[in-house]
Design an enzyme around this catalytic site. Structure first.
Site, PDB file in Angstrom:
ATOM      1  N   GLY A 185      27.155 -19.170 -12.720  1.00 45.66           N
ATOM      2  CA  GLY A 185      26.301 -18.063 -13.143  1.00 45.66           C
ATOM      3  C   GLY A 185      24.977 -18.177 -12.390  1.00 45.66           C
ATOM      4  O   GLY A 185      24.820 -19.035 -11.509  1.00 45.66           O
ATOM      5  N   HIS A 444       6.184   1.944   5.628  1.00 42.61           N
ATOM      6  CA  HIS A 444       6.888   1.302   6.737  1.00 42.61           C
ATOM      7  C   HIS A 444       6.034   0.173   7.300  1.00 42.61           C
ATOM      8  O   HIS A 444       4.811   0.331   7.397  1.00 42.61           O
ATOM      9  CB  HIS A 444       7.141   2.339   7.837  1.00 42.61           C
ATOM     10  CG  HIS A 444       7.807   1.775   9.044  1.00 42.61           C
ATOM     11  ND1 HIS A 444       9.147   1.438   9.054  1.00 42.61           N
ATOM     12  CD2 HIS A 444       7.317   1.465  10.271  1.00 42.61           C
ATOM     13  CE1 HIS A 444       9.456   0.954  10.252  1.00 42.61           C
ATOM     14  NE2 HIS A 444       8.360   0.955  11.002  1.00 42.61           N
TER      15      HIS A 444
END
Ligand SMILES: Cc1cc2nc3c(=O)[nH]c(=O)nc-3n(C[C@H](O)[C@H](O)[C@H](O)COP(=O)(O)OP(=O)(O)OC[C@H]3O[C@@H](n4cnc5c(N)ncnc54)[C@H](O)[C@@H]3O)c2cc1C
Length: 465
Positions: A185, A444
């Site tokens: 997990g 960006h």
């Protein structure tokens, strides 16, 4: 000792309990909180924060090793590194110490009464607290059970000696040469990966046929690939039978019944967590249970009037931010505000390598819920920021209703994508359509452009692939 009489008493000062206490006191509710340990609970002391500190230390170490080995494309060379794990753990303890002090200061500032000791219900309105200086009785109109969870043990492999829970693993003072991890997990993978980077020979044993079984394979595949490149042995479909005869290893059995022994100096058992439903006098109450958990309704009320329960003790997902959100809501309800649990999404992050984020429904879950869906996937290999980070593995995937383009889910896998989880959750919580995400100008160069591009892809017009 004079009895404390207050409007609200909270048992457990983990993320659920302390947030509930701060918010209630901010709203003028006379509030007391009890914890037998440092405030901050599992998350701040032995969970989220220390594990992420160890993961970061391991990443820095690993990067330096890779650079020292001359295996990086940036032309950086460094001398062979070494790590003093004791010092790294002291650094980690410094972080948890500052955070827990911060929680104490916030509670004090808000006017919360903090009692240190083990709490036990006497009845639905009265709690006895065993403190260092004797028994403190607290009577309250409303009581919140926020007792959290503890690591689950494997029958036949009790904690102690070489067998560790995540708590002991986060306090090791030396890197174990051979580490066996039972359970693939998120906790086992996060810690197993960190120790592999620090130099342990790691073997992960998982009874299921894949890692991170709650996530779809498309998301977990880059993590499996990375484990292989780190030299981690992954034994899937394999069950633990017990310690080997000399106590220095694990006896395991694969799906075909073949038994073998795995040599290990330490064995980390991470098979899940059990809700802490004992030790606080549940027998004195008439609380309905839901399986292993305390049953709650939408506003976190238990079956007894005036008693609420929040956080890990109430079930999955056992995540700090769910506990906090429940705690904040219950505080407002006790203060007389109208609140309901109306969350559309609780994002989940695995701080594996690479990281995984899941918010809302996967394509399979959306289809199983009866939706006709469209999906869009944008690979990080086409993202400028991912290239500059030399971390191009992974993608962002968006799942939306085919008819009206409502975003139902967003998932991502890649280095640093944990920070995208807020944008994913916000989009779903605000009921965004694909057009809303695609029409939002994403800065960006950032990984977040992958979210806009995945949405454009689902609409049939991605720009950069
Ligand atoms: C290794 C690890 C990594 C994790 N990483 C993440 C992660 O990255 N992100 C995330 O969201 N979650 C993570 N978790 C899970 C997260 O820690 C839990 O979901 C969160 O702490 C639950 O909060 P809680 O308030 O319900 O309970 P807890 O944090 O468990 O707090 C319960 C508190 O109750 C106290 N208590 C219990 N019984 C009594 C009593 N009778 N009297 C007085 N006090 C009592 C305990 O001492 C404890 O302080 C991680 C857990 C582990 C173990």
């Amino acid at each position: 000792m004079k009895d404390i009489v207050c409007k609200l008493l909270i048992i457990g000062a983990g993320p659920g309990g302390y947030v509930c206490a701060i918010r209630a006191a901010q709203l003028g509710v006379d509030t007391a909180i009890v914890d037998m340990a440092r405030p901050g609970g599992t998350c701040l002391n032995i969970g989220c924060i220390p594990s992420k500190a160890l993961i970061h230390a391991a990443d820095e170490f690993y990067r330096t090793v890779a650079m020292a080995a001359g295996g990086n494309p940036m032309g950086i060379r460094a001398e062979g590194p070494s790590i003093d794990l004791k010092t790294a753990m002291a650094w980690k303890d410094g972080i948890t110490g500052r955070l827990t002090l911060g929680v104490s200061a916030l509670m004090k500032k808000a006017g919360v009464k903090v009692v240190v000791g083990e709490a036990r219900f006497r009845d639905g309105k009265t709690v006895d607290v065993e403190t260092e200086t004797g028994r403190q009785v607290i009577r309250a109109e409303s009581i919140v059970i926020a007792t959290g969870s503890a690591p689950a043990e494997l029958p036949g492999l009790p904690f102690g000696g070489p067998v560790l829970s995540s708590t002991e693993a986060l306090s090791l003072e030396a890197v174990p040469p051979r580490l066996a991890v039972v359970g693939a997990g998120y906790i086992g993978l996060e810690l197993g990966t960190a120790f592999a980077k620090l130099g342990s020979k790691v073997t992960i044993v998982e009874a299921f046929d894949r890692i991170l079984p709650v996530y779809d394979q498309q998301l977990t595949q880059p993590v499996a690939k990375r484990l292989a490149s780190l030299g981690v042995d992954l034994l899937l479909d394999t069950k633990v039978k017990g310690l080997s005869g000399d106590g220095h290893g694990l006896q395991v059995e694969d799906a075909g019944g073949q038994q073998r022994e795995i040599a290990a100096d330490r064995i980390l058992v991470t098979i899940g967590r059990r809700p802490r439903t004992q030790g606080w006098g549940r027998d004195e109450l008439e609380l309905d249970m839901e399986g292993r958990y305390v049953r709650i309704d939408n506003p976190c009320r238990t079956s007894m009037r005036g008693i609420y329960a929040i956080g890990d003790v109430t079930g999955e997902p056992m995540l700090a931010h769910r506990a906090m959100a429940q705690g904040e809501m219950v505080a407002e309800i006790v203060a007389g505000r109208r609140r309901a649990w109306d969350k559309r999404v609780i994002p989940a992050v695995c701080f594996t390598d690479p990281e995984i984020v899941s918010a809302g429904l996967s394509p399979e879950e959306a289809r199983a819920a009866g939706h006709e869906v469209i999906t869009g996937m944008f690979p990080l290999a086409a993202n400028g920021r991912a290239m500059t980070l030399a971390a191009e593995e992974g993608f962002v995937r968006v799942v939306a209703r085919a008819d009206n383009h409502l975003v139902l889910g967003v998932q991502a896998v890649g280095a640093g994508v944990s920070e995208l989880s807020a944008g994913f959750a916000l989009a779903i919580e605000m009921g965004a359509r694909l057009e809303d995400v695609a029409g939002t100008t994403h800065a960006h160069p950032t990984l977040s452009e992958g979210f806009a591009e995945a949405s454009m892809k689902a609409l049939g017009h991605a720009l950069h692939i």
